[in-house]
Write an enzyme that holds these catalytic residues in place. Structure first.
Site, PDB file in Angstrom:
ATOM      1  N   LYS A 159       0.854  -1.203   0.000  1.00  0.00           N
ATOM      2  CA  LYS A 159       0.000   0.000   0.000  1.00  0.00           C
ATOM      3  C   LYS A 159       0.883   1.243   0.000  1.00  0.00           C
ATOM      4  CE  LYS A 159       0.474   1.723   4.371  1.00  0.00           C
ATOM      5  NZ  LYS A 159       1.298   2.906   4.533  1.00  0.00           N
ATOM      6  N   ASP A 191      -2.508  -1.019  10.144  1.00  0.00           N
ATOM      7  CA  ASP A 191      -2.704  -1.096   8.689  1.00  0.00           C
ATOM      8  C   ASP A 191      -3.388  -2.388   8.247  1.00  0.00           C
ATOM      9  OD1 ASP A 191      -1.618   1.369   8.003  1.00  0.00           O
ATOM     10  OD2 ASP A 191       0.411   0.585   7.727  1.00  0.00           O
TER      11      ASP A 191
END
Length: 284
Positions: free
Chosen positions: A10, A136
């Site tokens: 990401k 996350d």
């Protein structure tokens, strides 16, 4: 039976810190999306009650320090699974890079073991499990593009940005997220990036406004601690990337590039002083 899961990296198009909370975490506002640089996990059930992890990468832990191991242990304990699992981790995402590689591995393990063992855990529950492993992980469970608030675990799915090329470059240093947040003074942040502007740009599919709206308040800390990250950022801008930002707490810097013709110049220019350079697509 073998189960395969992809664990993409990401990037943060925007990372803002609002305040430090009473529980020691930071209240954040982040816009995250995924790129086509990915680890791959292969999972196979074992008859005995154990967790075994292997990897071709010689530099990652294969015991309880590994987030995929922690994910397997958590799901086994929470759902009383008395079987074991062998997980092979084909590692492609650099570690300690600000790309959520470990978090994405944990998320892929949760998704894969849910399928392997037929647990039928809904996605929102997998996200809650993921939040116990790291801030996350919930985003990595769902993928796509999202606005994340709280300590990063509260997610609102949004449209994907327009497709583009992404150049990722990681200098030969590792950065501790905990150290960066520990040195950040949330009340002294001079300029906050605008999540509203970035959300508007994404909804309109306006690539130029997305590039203009990139922002990460952790750069204030990391660029001072590690001048090579600043050098990398300035080099990527000079070589012609349309928008450049450090991802997460660093040290990886990414450049958004709309025209394929620019890629060779940027890649070759960065490879002159940085070995880990990747050219990938934004996942849309």
């Amino acid at each position: 039976m073998k189960i395969y899961e992809k664990a993409p990296a990401k990037i943060n198009l925007l990372l803002d810190v609002i305040r430090k909370r009473e529980d020691g975490y930071h209240e954040v506002e982040m816009i995250m999306t995924m790129v086509d640089l990915a680890d791959r996990l292969e999972m196979e059930e074992l008859p005995r009650d154990t967790i075994i992890i292997s990897s071709q990468a010689g530099y990652i832990p294969l015991d309880e320090k590994n987030l995929a191991f922690q994910a397997a242990k958590l799901i086994k304990e929470r759902y009383d699974v008395r079987k074991g699992v062998y997980i092979h981790l084909d590692k492609k995402i650099p570690v300690a890079a600000g790309l959520a590689g470990g978090s994405s591995d944990a998320a892929a393990a949760l998704r894969g073991l849910n399928r392997l063992w037929g647990l039928q855990i809904p996605e929102d529950e997998l996200c809650r499990l993921g939040a116990e492993l790291g801030s996350d992980v919930p985003f990595c469970v769902t993928g796509g593009t999202a606005l994340a608030t709280g300590r990063g675990e509260k997610l609102e799915k949004i449209e994907n940005p327009p497709g583009c090329w992404v150049v990722l470059a990681k200098p030969p240093i590792n950065v501790s997220t905990a150290d960066v947040y520990g040195k950040l003074r949330a009340n002294e942040i001079g300029r906050h990036p605008s999540a509203a502007n970035m959300l508007s740009a994404i909804r309109r599919g306006d690539f130029n406004d997305i590039c203009a709206g990139l922002g990460n308040v952790l750069e204030d800390v990391t660029l001072k601690l590690y001048p090579e990250v600043l050098q990398l950022k300035e080099s990527m801008q000079r070589l012609g990337a349309d928008g450049v930002l450090m991802s997460g707490s660093g040290p990886t810097v990414f450049g958004l590039v709309s025209k394929e013709a620019k890629l060779a110049r940027i890649y070759n220019g960065l490879r002159g002083f940085c070995k880990e350079v990747y050219v990938v697509r934004m996942l849309t």
